[in-house]
Design a protein around this motif. Structure first.
Motif, PDB file in Angstrom:
ATOM      1  N   ASP A 163     -28.745  -1.154 -32.208  1.00 21.67           N
ATOM      2  CA  ASP A 163     -27.307  -1.022 -32.418  1.00 21.67           C
ATOM      3  C   ASP A 163     -26.706  -0.035 -31.423  1.00 21.67           C
ATOM      4  O   ASP A 163     -25.661  -0.280 -30.819  1.00 21.67           O
ATOM      5  CB  ASP A 163     -27.001  -0.564 -33.850  1.00 21.67           C
ATOM      6  N   ALA A 164     -27.385   1.114 -31.240  1.00 24.58           N
ATOM      7  CA  ALA A 164     -26.873   2.142 -30.330  1.00 24.58           C
ATOM      8  C   ALA A 164     -26.932   1.678 -28.879  1.00 24.58           C
ATOM      9  O   ALA A 164     -25.980   1.869 -28.116  1.00 24.58           O
ATOM     10  CB  ALA A 164     -27.668   3.439 -30.503  1.00 24.58           C
ATOM     11  N   VAL A 165     -28.044   1.059 -28.481  1.00 18.92           N
ATOM     12  CA  VAL A 165     -28.193   0.614 -27.094  1.00 18.92           C
ATOM     13  C   VAL A 165     -27.176  -0.488 -26.777  1.00 18.92           C
ATOM     14  O   VAL A 165     -26.514  -0.461 -25.731  1.00 18.92           O
ATOM     15  CB  VAL A 165     -29.629   0.119 -26.838  1.00 18.92           C
ATOM     16  N   SER A 166     -27.041  -1.439 -27.683  1.00 16.96           N
ATOM     17  CA  SER A 166     -26.075  -2.514 -27.460  1.00 16.96           C
ATOM     18  C   SER A 166     -24.653  -1.966 -27.382  1.00 16.96           C
ATOM     19  O   SER A 166     -23.865  -2.382 -26.519  1.00 16.96           O
ATOM     20  CB  SER A 166     -26.184  -3.554 -28.586  1.00 16.96           C
ATOM     21  N   SER A 167     -24.318  -1.020 -28.268  1.00 14.33           N
ATOM     22  CA  SER A 167     -22.975  -0.438 -28.256  1.00 14.33           C
ATOM     23  C   SER A 167     -22.708   0.328 -26.968  1.00 14.33           C
ATOM     24  O   SER A 167     -21.603   0.279 -26.419  1.00 14.33           O
ATOM     25  CB  SER A 167     -22.796   0.486 -29.468  1.00 14.33           C
ATOM     26  N   ALA A 306     -11.514   0.321 -26.695  1.00 10.63           N
ATOM     27  CA  ALA A 306     -12.744  -0.407 -26.990  1.00 10.63           C
ATOM     28  C   ALA A 306     -13.980   0.437 -26.729  1.00 10.63           C
ATOM     29  O   ALA A 306     -15.006   0.261 -27.405  1.00 10.63           O
ATOM     30  CB  ALA A 306     -12.806  -1.695 -26.165  1.00 10.63           C
ATOM     31  N   VAL A 307     -13.928   1.357 -25.764  1.00  7.39           N
ATOM     32  CA  VAL A 307     -15.059   2.259 -25.525  1.00  7.39           C
ATOM     33  C   VAL A 307     -15.303   3.095 -26.773  1.00  7.39           C
ATOM     34  O   VAL A 307     -16.428   3.167 -27.295  1.00  7.39           O
ATOM     35  CB  VAL A 307     -14.791   3.167 -24.312  1.00  7.39           C
ATOM     36  N   ALA A 308     -14.234   3.734 -27.262  1.00  2.37           N
ATOM     37  CA  ALA A 308     -14.363   4.552 -28.464  1.00  2.37           C
ATOM     38  C   ALA A 308     -14.709   3.699 -29.676  1.00  2.37           C
ATOM     39  O   ALA A 308     -15.532   4.088 -30.515  1.00  2.37           O
ATOM     40  CB  ALA A 308     -13.058   5.315 -28.713  1.00  2.37           C
ATOM     41  N   GLY A 309     -14.094   2.512 -29.782  1.00  2.00           N
ATOM     42  CA  GLY A 309     -14.357   1.645 -30.916  1.00  2.00           C
ATOM     43  C   GLY A 309     -15.795   1.175 -30.971  1.00  2.00           C
ATOM     44  O   GLY A 309     -16.403   1.126 -32.054  1.00  2.00           O
ATOM     45  N   ALA A 310     -16.373   0.825 -29.813  1.00  2.00           N
ATOM     46  CA  ALA A 310     -17.754   0.364 -29.783  1.00  2.00           C
ATOM     47  C   ALA A 310     -18.707   1.465 -30.229  1.00  2.00           C
ATOM     48  O   ALA A 310     -19.630   1.238 -31.023  1.00  2.00           O
ATOM     49  CB  ALA A 310     -18.120  -0.108 -28.378  1.00  2.00           C
ATOM     50  N   LEU A 311     -18.492   2.681 -29.726  1.00  2.00           N
ATOM     51  CA  LEU A 311     -19.362   3.793 -30.095  1.00  2.00           C
ATOM     52  C   LEU A 311     -19.184   4.169 -31.564  1.00  2.00           C
ATOM     53  O   LEU A 311     -20.154   4.444 -32.275  1.00  2.00           O
ATOM     54  CB  LEU A 311     -19.085   4.997 -29.194  1.00  2.00           C
ATOM     55  N   ALA A 312     -17.937   4.162 -32.043  1.00  2.00           N
ATOM     56  CA  ALA A 312     -17.672   4.516 -33.435  1.00  2.00           C
ATOM     57  C   ALA A 312     -18.263   3.478 -34.393  1.00  2.00           C
ATOM     58  O   ALA A 312     -18.862   3.837 -35.422  1.00  2.00           O
ATOM     59  CB  ALA A 312     -16.170   4.648 -33.669  1.00  2.00           C
ATOM     60  N   MET A 313     -18.122   2.202 -34.057  1.00  2.04           N
ATOM     61  CA  MET A 313     -18.679   1.178 -34.933  1.00  2.04           C
ATOM     62  C   MET A 313     -20.196   1.170 -34.889  1.00  2.04           C
ATOM     63  O   MET A 313     -20.855   0.807 -35.874  1.00  2.04           O
ATOM     64  CB  MET A 313     -18.111  -0.198 -34.558  1.00  2.04           C
ATOM     65  N   GLY A 314     -20.780   1.592 -33.764  1.00  2.00           N
ATOM     66  CA  GLY A 314     -22.228   1.758 -33.710  1.00  2.00           C
ATOM     67  C   GLY A 314     -22.694   2.829 -34.691  1.00  2.00           C
ATOM     68  O   GLY A 314     -23.721   2.680 -35.358  1.00  2.00           O
ATOM     69  N   LEU A 316     -20.978   3.721 -37.436  1.00  2.00           N
ATOM     70  CA  LEU A 316     -20.754   3.156 -38.772  1.00  2.00           C
ATOM     71  C   LEU A 316     -21.904   2.232 -39.177  1.00  2.00           C
ATOM     72  O   LEU A 316     -22.306   2.203 -40.348  1.00  2.00           O
ATOM     73  CB  LEU A 316     -19.439   2.380 -38.798  1.00  2.00           C
ATOM     74  N   ALA A 317     -22.425   1.482 -38.214  1.00  2.00           N
ATOM     75  CA  ALA A 317     -23.525   0.567 -38.516  1.00  2.00           C
ATOM     76  C   ALA A 317     -24.775   1.325 -38.936  1.00  2.00           C
ATOM     77  O   ALA A 317     -25.554   0.823 -39.768  1.00  2.00           O
ATOM     78  CB  ALA A 317     -23.817  -0.312 -37.303  1.00  2.00           C
ATOM     79  N   ARG A 318     -25.001   2.502 -38.383  1.00  2.00           N
ATOM     80  CA  ARG A 318     -26.164   3.290 -38.791  1.00  2.00           C
ATOM     81  C   ARG A 318     -26.044   3.737 -40.244  1.00  2.00           C
ATOM     82  O   ARG A 318     -27.059   3.967 -40.905  1.00  2.00           O
ATOM     83  CB  ARG A 318     -26.329   4.513 -37.878  1.00  2.00           C
ATOM     84  N   ILE A 319     -24.829   3.854 -40.743  1.00  2.03           N
ATOM     85  CA  ILE A 319     -24.608   4.306 -42.127  1.00  2.03           C
ATOM     86  C   ILE A 319     -24.506   3.120 -43.082  1.00  2.03           C
ATOM     87  O   ILE A 319     -25.148   3.088 -44.136  1.00  2.03           O
ATOM     88  CB  ILE A 319     -23.330   5.163 -42.216  1.00  2.03           C
ATOM     89  N   HIS A 320     -23.694   2.128 -42.715  1.00  2.00           N
ATOM     90  CA  HIS A 320     -23.387   1.028 -43.626  1.00  2.00           C
ATOM     91  C   HIS A 320     -24.112  -0.273 -43.279  1.00  2.00           C
ATOM     92  O   HIS A 320     -24.049  -1.229 -44.059  1.00  2.00           O
ATOM     93  CB  HIS A 320     -21.877   0.764 -43.630  1.00  2.00           C
ATOM     94  N   GLY A 321     -24.749  -0.334 -42.121  1.00  2.00           N
ATOM     95  CA  GLY A 321     -25.408  -1.549 -41.693  1.00  2.00           C
ATOM     96  C   GLY A 321     -24.528  -2.385 -40.779  1.00  2.00           C
ATOM     97  O   GLY A 321     -23.300  -2.386 -40.904  1.00  2.00           O
ATOM     98  N   ALA A 322     -25.167  -3.112 -39.860  1.00  2.00           N
ATOM     99  CA  ALA A 322     -24.411  -3.903 -38.873  1.00  2.00           C
ATOM    100  C   ALA A 322     -23.619  -5.021 -39.538  1.00  2.00           C
ATOM    101  O   ALA A 322     -22.473  -5.286 -39.177  1.00  2.00           O
ATOM    102  CB  ALA A 322     -25.368  -4.475 -37.830  1.00  2.00           C
ATOM    103  N   LYS A 323     -24.211  -5.692 -40.528  1.00  2.00           N
ATOM    104  CA  LYS A 323     -23.534  -6.834 -41.143  1.00  2.00           C
ATOM    105  C   LYS A 323     -22.230  -6.402 -41.806  1.00  2.00           C
ATOM    106  O   LYS A 323     -21.175  -7.020 -41.594  1.00  2.00           O
ATOM    107  CB  LYS A 323     -24.455  -7.499 -42.161  1.00  2.00           C
ATOM    108  N   ARG A 324     -22.261  -5.350 -42.607  1.00  2.00           N
ATOM    109  CA  ARG A 324     -21.055  -4.903 -43.289  1.00  2.00           C
ATOM    110  C   ARG A 324     -19.996  -4.432 -42.298  1.00  2.00           C
ATOM    111  O   ARG A 324     -18.801  -4.673 -42.492  1.00  2.00           O
ATOM    112  CB  ARG A 324     -21.391  -3.782 -44.274  1.00  2.00           C
ATOM    113  N   THR A 325     -20.435  -3.777 -41.245  1.00  2.00           N
ATOM    114  CA  THR A 325     -19.483  -3.296 -40.249  1.00  2.00           C
ATOM    115  C   THR A 325     -18.807  -4.462 -39.532  1.00  2.00           C
ATOM    116  O   THR A 325     -17.596  -4.439 -39.278  1.00  2.00           O
ATOM    117  CB  THR A 325     -20.192  -2.377 -39.236  1.00  2.00           C
TER     118      THR A 325
END
Length: 452
Positions: A163-167, A306-314, A316-325
């Motif tokens: 998730d982090a590398v892709s983001s 989008a730079v900030a959004g990608a990193l922030a959603m990455g 969020l995915a560590r906390i809530h999971g990629a699917k939910r995000t």
């Protein structure tokens, strides 16, 4: 001594993996300028104007004798590029996995796309057919290159890293797009000071994206490494083997119905995302009457956020999971696109508000979709499976642009065309919500990360 040797080997492996990851990020840096400056900002309105210059009194051009409304030509060209990509990508993916030589194929695809983009400098007068041809070649090459690039992700990043590398890869791409858009905006707005016409300035911006793409593609080509095929993959050779492998891949994908279920959901909602990206500038210029400088500024805002959004959603995915995000981002996409239907003409402030909403969810929804899919790919079949994934990625989807173009052709309204895309996000949300991703990862033969 033995333990120390193992530790040293593990440290060297981790260092090598990080080096490859840094090189991998740079392909997004290289090619995202094409997606941003060419596909999103300049080529849509410019190719539309070239087609309009060649149109008859009723506003139609006639490629191969087929009547096409000039305002739909760009959307149809994007759709045609997908047909070409769909025919080529699975064969290239099968060849990459069979031979283990992804880098030469990545280089061929990247430099074909870069050359076609650079050649867009030649678009002037009424050369709309040349523009459509170069767009098809560049888009199809971009699809093939991105498929190969994405297929490296499972090989260079552990499951908990993806998730982090892709983001970060998406963030690199949006940062490059922002940087080049600033340069493009300076040239476009100050074209008189530079002694060039407005059309010439646009053509220089198009060609510069191709040169940028080709120059920075050298970094990943130097740092990524081929790992070689498995014995099973190395067995087949030749063109016939490539077609047999394609058939085998399709049969194999039926053995992983949950992976296919995710692909179907992704195909639907990403089709909507990519169509918004490719057609937003046409909507802004033709329906809302906004200037090219306003459109460039709005896209620049999207890139920065989008730079900030990608990193922030990455995160969020560590906390809530990629699917939910991702599901949350689809809700935001639906609301944002619906609001776009009601935007008043000639009001750039509201267009910027809409652009801000898109920017905050754009990078994250794409980055997390890529990393989530990487967990669902059976080991050793990365390029083949990512060829299916890439069929609907990066503005190459055919159904969204086709629906957009047909809706405009039938109604003459870009507002009707833009609102028709809401269905992609609603249906995509429903399909993704039904996918049990943990079971899908396990069924694919991969380790299930703690949070997914």
């Amino acid at each position: 001594m033995g333990i120390e040797t193992v530790r040293t080997g593990a440290a060297d492996e981790a260092a090598g993996r990080r080096r490859e990851q840094r090189g991998w990020y740079f392909y997004d840096w290289a090619c995202s300028v094409y997606s941003t400056s060419v596909l999103t900002v300049f080529l849509g309105p410019y190719l539309t104007s070239v087609a309009e210059a060649a149109a008859d009194a009723d506003g139609f051009v006639h490629p191969l004798g087929i009547p096409v409304r000039a305002g739909s030509f760009f959307a149809y060209s994007v759709s045609l590029s997908v047909v070409v990509a769909v025919l080529v990508m699975p064969l290239v993916g099968a060849a990459a996995d069979r031979t283990g030589r992804k880098k030469p194929l990545l280089a061929a695809a990247a430099y074909t796309g870069a050359a076609a983009t650079t050649a867009m400098f030649l678009l002037d007068g009424d050369r709309y057919l040349l523009g459509g041809l170069l767009l098809v070649v560049a888009n199809a090459a971009q699809s093939v290159a991105m498929m190969l690039y994405n297929s490296y992700l499972p090989q260079i990043a552990a499951p908990e890293e993806r998730d982090a590398v892709s983001s970060r890869g998406w963030a690199f791409g949006y940062a490059a797009g922002s940087l080049m858009l600033v340069v493009n905006l300076a040239l476009y707005l100050g074209h008189d000071a530079f002694g060039v016409s407005e059309g010439m300035a646009v053509r220089i911006c198009l060609a510069s994206a191709g040169l940028w793409w080709g120059a920075f593609a050298l970094v990943p080509l130097l740092r990524l490494r081929d790992r070689g095929p498995s014995a099973e993959r190395a067995a087949g050779q030749g063109t016939g083997a490539g077609f047999r492998q394609l058939a085998a891949t399709l049969r194999d994908m039926r053995r992983h119905p949950l992976t296919l279920a995710f692909l179907l959901a992704y195909l639907v909602y990403n089709d909507g995302i990519q169509t918004v990206i490719t057609q937003a500038s046409v909507y802004g210029s033709e329906e809302l009457g906004l200037s090219q400088s306003t459109l460039i500024g709005a896209v620049l805002l999207v890139q920065v956020l989008a730079v900030a959004g990608a990193l922030a959603m990455g995160r969020l995915a560590r906390i809530h999971g990629a699917k939910r995000t991702i599901l949350g981002s689809l809700v935001a996409w639906t609301l944002t696109l619906a609001a776009g239907y009601f935007l008043p003409a000639g009001a750039p402030v509201w267009f910027f508000v809409l652009a801000a909403g898109i920017g905050l969810v754009l990078g994250g929804s794409q980055a997390l979709s890529r990393s989530l899919f990487s967990h669902l790919v059976p080991p050793g079949k990365e390029a083949e499976y990512f060829s299916a994934y890439e069929m609907s990625d990066r503005g190459m989807s055919w159904l969204g642009p086709l629906l957009f173009g047909l809706t405009y052709q039938l109604t003459g309204s870009y507002r009707d065309a833009i609102i028709s895309l809401v269905a992609f996000f609603v249906i995509g949300f429903i399909l993704l919500a039904r996918v049990p991703v943990r079971r899908a990862i396990s069924d694919a033969g991969n380790r299930v990360p703690p949070t997914i």
